[in-house]
Design an enzyme around this catalytic site. Structure first.
Site, PDB file in Angstrom:
ATOM      1  N   SER A  10      -4.189 -14.859   7.211  1.00  0.00           N
ATOM      2  CA  SER A  10      -3.424 -13.658   6.867  1.00  0.00           C
ATOM      3  C   SER A  10      -3.934 -12.469   7.668  1.00  0.00           C
ATOM      4  CB  SER A  10      -3.616 -13.372   5.373  1.00  0.00           C
ATOM      5  OG  SER A  10      -3.162 -12.080   5.046  1.00  0.00           O
ATOM      6  N   GLY A  54      10.217 -22.191  -2.855  1.00  0.00           N
ATOM      7  CA  GLY A  54      10.306 -20.777  -2.505  1.00  0.00           C
ATOM      8  C   GLY A  54       9.108 -20.249  -1.751  1.00  0.00           C
ATOM      9  N   TYR A  78     -10.173 -11.574  -1.207  1.00  0.00           N
ATOM     10  CA  TYR A  78      -9.030 -12.271  -0.587  1.00  0.00           C
ATOM     11  C   TYR A  78      -9.157 -12.177   0.940  1.00  0.00           C
ATOM     12  CZ  TYR A  78      -4.298 -13.539   0.905  1.00  0.00           C
ATOM     13  OH  TYR A  78      -3.226 -14.137   1.530  1.00  0.00           O
ATOM     14  N   GLY A 123       0.232 -26.980  -1.256  1.00  0.00           N
ATOM     15  CA  GLY A 123       0.925 -25.826  -1.838  1.00  0.00           C
ATOM     16  C   GLY A 123       2.410 -25.783  -1.520  1.00  0.00           C
ATOM     17  N   GLY A 169       4.926 -23.291   1.935  1.00  0.00           N
ATOM     18  CA  GLY A 169       4.736 -24.741   2.010  1.00  0.00           C
ATOM     19  C   GLY A 169       6.055 -25.480   1.862  1.00  0.00           C
TER      20      GLY A 169
HETATM   21  N1  NAP Z   1       3.567 -14.592   1.569  1.00  0.00           N
HETATM   22  C1  NAP Z   1       2.896 -13.820   2.411  1.00  0.00           C
HETATM   23  O1  NAP Z   1       3.344 -12.715   2.787  1.00  0.00           O
HETATM   24  C2  NAP Z   1       1.578 -14.274   2.952  1.00  0.00           C
HETATM   25  C3  NAP Z   1       0.912 -13.429   3.835  1.00  0.00           C
HETATM   26  C4  NAP Z   1      -0.285 -13.861   4.403  1.00  0.00           C
HETATM   27  C5  NAP Z   1      -0.790 -15.096   4.102  1.00  0.00           C
HETATM   28  N2  NAP Z   1      -0.136 -15.898   3.211  1.00  0.00           N
HETATM   29  C6  NAP Z   1      -0.730 -17.204   2.905  1.00  0.00           C
HETATM   30  O2  NAP Z   1       0.285 -18.174   2.848  1.00  0.00           O
HETATM   31  C7  NAP Z   1      -0.148 -19.276   2.065  1.00  0.00           C
HETATM   32  C8  NAP Z   1       0.990 -19.749   1.163  1.00  0.00           C
HETATM   33  O3  NAP Z   1       1.270 -18.747   0.209  1.00  0.00           O
HETATM   34  P1  NAP Z   1       2.753 -18.337  -0.246  1.00  0.00           P
HETATM   35  O4  NAP Z   1       2.972 -16.967   0.265  1.00  0.00           O
HETATM   36  O5  NAP Z   1       3.716 -19.407   0.054  1.00  0.00           O
HETATM   37  O6  NAP Z   1       2.507 -18.184  -1.828  1.00  0.00           O
HETATM   38  P2  NAP Z   1       3.040 -19.031  -3.083  1.00  0.00           P
HETATM   39  O7  NAP Z   1       4.523 -19.006  -3.105  1.00  0.00           O
HETATM   40  O8  NAP Z   1       2.309 -18.433  -4.250  1.00  0.00           O
HETATM   41  O9  NAP Z   1       2.526 -20.490  -2.780  1.00  0.00           O
HETATM   42  C9  NAP Z   1       1.155 -20.798  -2.897  1.00  0.00           C
HETATM   43  C10 NAP Z   1       1.004 -22.276  -3.103  1.00  0.00           C
HETATM   44  O10 NAP Z   1      -0.393 -22.564  -3.279  1.00  0.00           O
HETATM   45  C11 NAP Z   1      -0.520 -23.367  -4.426  1.00  0.00           C
HETATM   46  N3  NAP Z   1      -1.829 -23.268  -5.055  1.00  0.00           N
HETATM   47  C12 NAP Z   1      -2.416 -22.202  -5.623  1.00  0.00           C
HETATM   48  N4  NAP Z   1      -3.595 -22.556  -6.159  1.00  0.00           N
HETATM   49  C13 NAP Z   1      -3.760 -23.872  -5.915  1.00  0.00           C
HETATM   50  C14 NAP Z   1      -4.759 -24.812  -6.228  1.00  0.00           C
HETATM   51  N5  NAP Z   1      -5.844 -24.487  -6.932  1.00  0.00           N
HETATM   52  N6  NAP Z   1      -4.597 -26.089  -5.823  1.00  0.00           N
HETATM   53  C15 NAP Z   1      -3.504 -26.450  -5.134  1.00  0.00           C
HETATM   54  N7  NAP Z   1      -2.510 -25.620  -4.827  1.00  0.00           N
HETATM   55  C16 NAP Z   1      -2.639 -24.339  -5.218  1.00  0.00           C
HETATM   56  C17 NAP Z   1       0.575 -22.872  -5.354  1.00  0.00           C
HETATM   57  O11 NAP Z   1       0.819 -23.801  -6.400  1.00  0.00           O
HETATM   58  P3  NAP Z   1       1.419 -23.315  -7.807  1.00  0.00           P
HETATM   59  O12 NAP Z   1       2.848 -22.973  -7.558  1.00  0.00           O
HETATM   60  O13 NAP Z   1       1.204 -24.480  -8.671  1.00  0.00           O
HETATM   61  O14 NAP Z   1       0.646 -22.081  -8.206  1.00  0.00           O
HETATM   62  C18 NAP Z   1       1.710 -22.767  -4.367  1.00  0.00           C
HETATM   63  O15 NAP Z   1       2.268 -24.036  -4.123  1.00  0.00           O
HETATM   64  C19 NAP Z   1      -1.397 -18.800   1.320  1.00  0.00           C
HETATM   65  O16 NAP Z   1      -2.533 -19.385   1.928  1.00  0.00           O
HETATM   66  C20 NAP Z   1      -1.410 -17.291   1.557  1.00  0.00           C
HETATM   67  O17 NAP Z   1      -2.721 -16.753   1.565  1.00  0.00           O
HETATM   68  C21 NAP Z   1       1.040 -15.512   2.640  1.00  0.00           C
END
Ligand code: NAP
Length: 309
Positions: free
Chosen positions: A151, A26, A178, A22, A29
């Protein structure tokens, strides 16, 4: 080192290979990959949209021209795709760190081609299979780690996700599911770490959470995109009230590199663990349920058709 961790504490990563799922621009990851590349790690970016992975590669190269980056195609919502990605990943050789970062949040009810609910498939079953298939390469590194991004929403789970993963009983609550998928990340971490120690394998499993970070997670979950109309408004709104995605990556970076025991959970130190420098954090009472963790493990092995050692 003080109890709280800072990006300046990230040691030289030369010689280490890290695979991050992922890595979209922005998101957490991307920032995890950027900082590890800056410190000299070889980074494999595993994403489902090749054009997005290339965008991140270009952005990291703009900041770190000498970065050693590779791309891997991986759709965690498809068990077949996870298997193909793991086959392609064999050429990587030993893997020092696998970062199970990719995820979706709050998506409407939908089932994958494997018959699994989308959030549980993407956030738990896909990473469970990927980790199992990459385990020999993590072992080959002789000091491997699996870092899974959970999370604070694991607190919303209500109960462990121990029903038949191919059946939906009762009303679907996207936030509860979730929360269950993020609880599953903690169960996976504790049970994986226990099994690794039991088998005396040189790999640790740790978990991290970013607090509340300004990524595309909310917009992606609600609108299936992060730009255009209302999705742009939500995306900008989240960024306005949260810590940056770069800071949100710090707990993951510490878990990936620090002198931390297996099964450590790392998250922000500020108010309600929403932001701030990372420290070791606790889990909800439910998050500590070892019996549920073992039960989910059994369900997961059967669901993805893989037996761990
Ligand atoms: N941001 C927060 O405040 C927060 C809080 C708690 C936990 N988290 C956790 O942090 C992690 C990263 O999220 P993020 O906040 O950076 O969100 P994000 O910007 O939406 O990034 C999520 C990443 O996961 C990828 N993804 C989604 N579905 C997928 C699939 N089927 N196969 C492979 N890749 C997939 C997305 O790819 P695409 O761009 O192609 O969709 C994107 O690269 C997640 O596990 C989330 O639960 C985030």
């Amino acid at each position: 080192m003080s109890e709280k961790w800072n990006i300046a504490d990230l040691p030289d990563q030369t010689g280490r290979t890290v695979l991050i799922t992922g890595p979209t621009l922005g998101g957490l990851g991307h920032h995890t990959a950027l900082e590890l590349a800056r410190r000299g790690a070889r980074v494999v970016l595993a994403g489902r949209t090749p054009a997005k992975v290339e965008e991140t590669v270009a952005a990291i190269r703009a900041e770190v021209p000498e970065a050693a980056l590779e791309a891997l195609h991986l759709d965690l919502a498809s068990l077949a795709s996870v298997r193909s990605a793991a086959t392609a990943a064999r050429q990587i050789g030993p893997i020092d760190v696998l970062v199970n970062n990719a995820g979706v949040m709050g998506t409407s009810y939908s089932r994958t081609a494997d018959g699994l609910e989308l959030q549980m498939a993407t956030n738990h079953f896909g990473p469970f299979l990927l980790t199992g298939l990459l385990l020999p390469q993590l072992v080959a590194s002789e000091d491997g780690r699996v870092v899974t991004v959970s999370s604070m929403f694991h607190n919303l789970a209500g109960k462990p996700p121990l029903g038949d993963p191919r059946e939906q009983h009762g009303r679907y609550s996207k936030w509860r599911v979730y929360g269950q998928s993020k609880l599953a990340n903690l169960y996976f971490t504790s049970e994986l770490d226990r099994r690794l120690r039991d088998k005396d394998l040189p790999v640790r499993a740790l978990a991290a959470h970013p607090g509340f970070a300004g990524t595309h997670l909310a917009a992606n979950g609600q609108y299936g995109r992060s730009s255009g109309g209302i999705a742009s408004i939500l995306d900008a709104g989240v960024r306005a009230v949260s810590q940056s995605a770069a800071e949100g990556a710090w707990p993951t970076l510490w878990a990936a590199s620090g002198d931390l025991a297996g099964n450590t959970f790392v998250g922000p130190s500020g108010f309600q663990q929403m932001s701030g420098a990372p420290r070791r954090v606790g889990r909800s009472k439910l998050g500590q349920d070892e019996t549920a963790a073992r039960a989910l493990w059994e369900i997961s092995e059967e669901t993805v058709d893989l037996r761990y050692p």
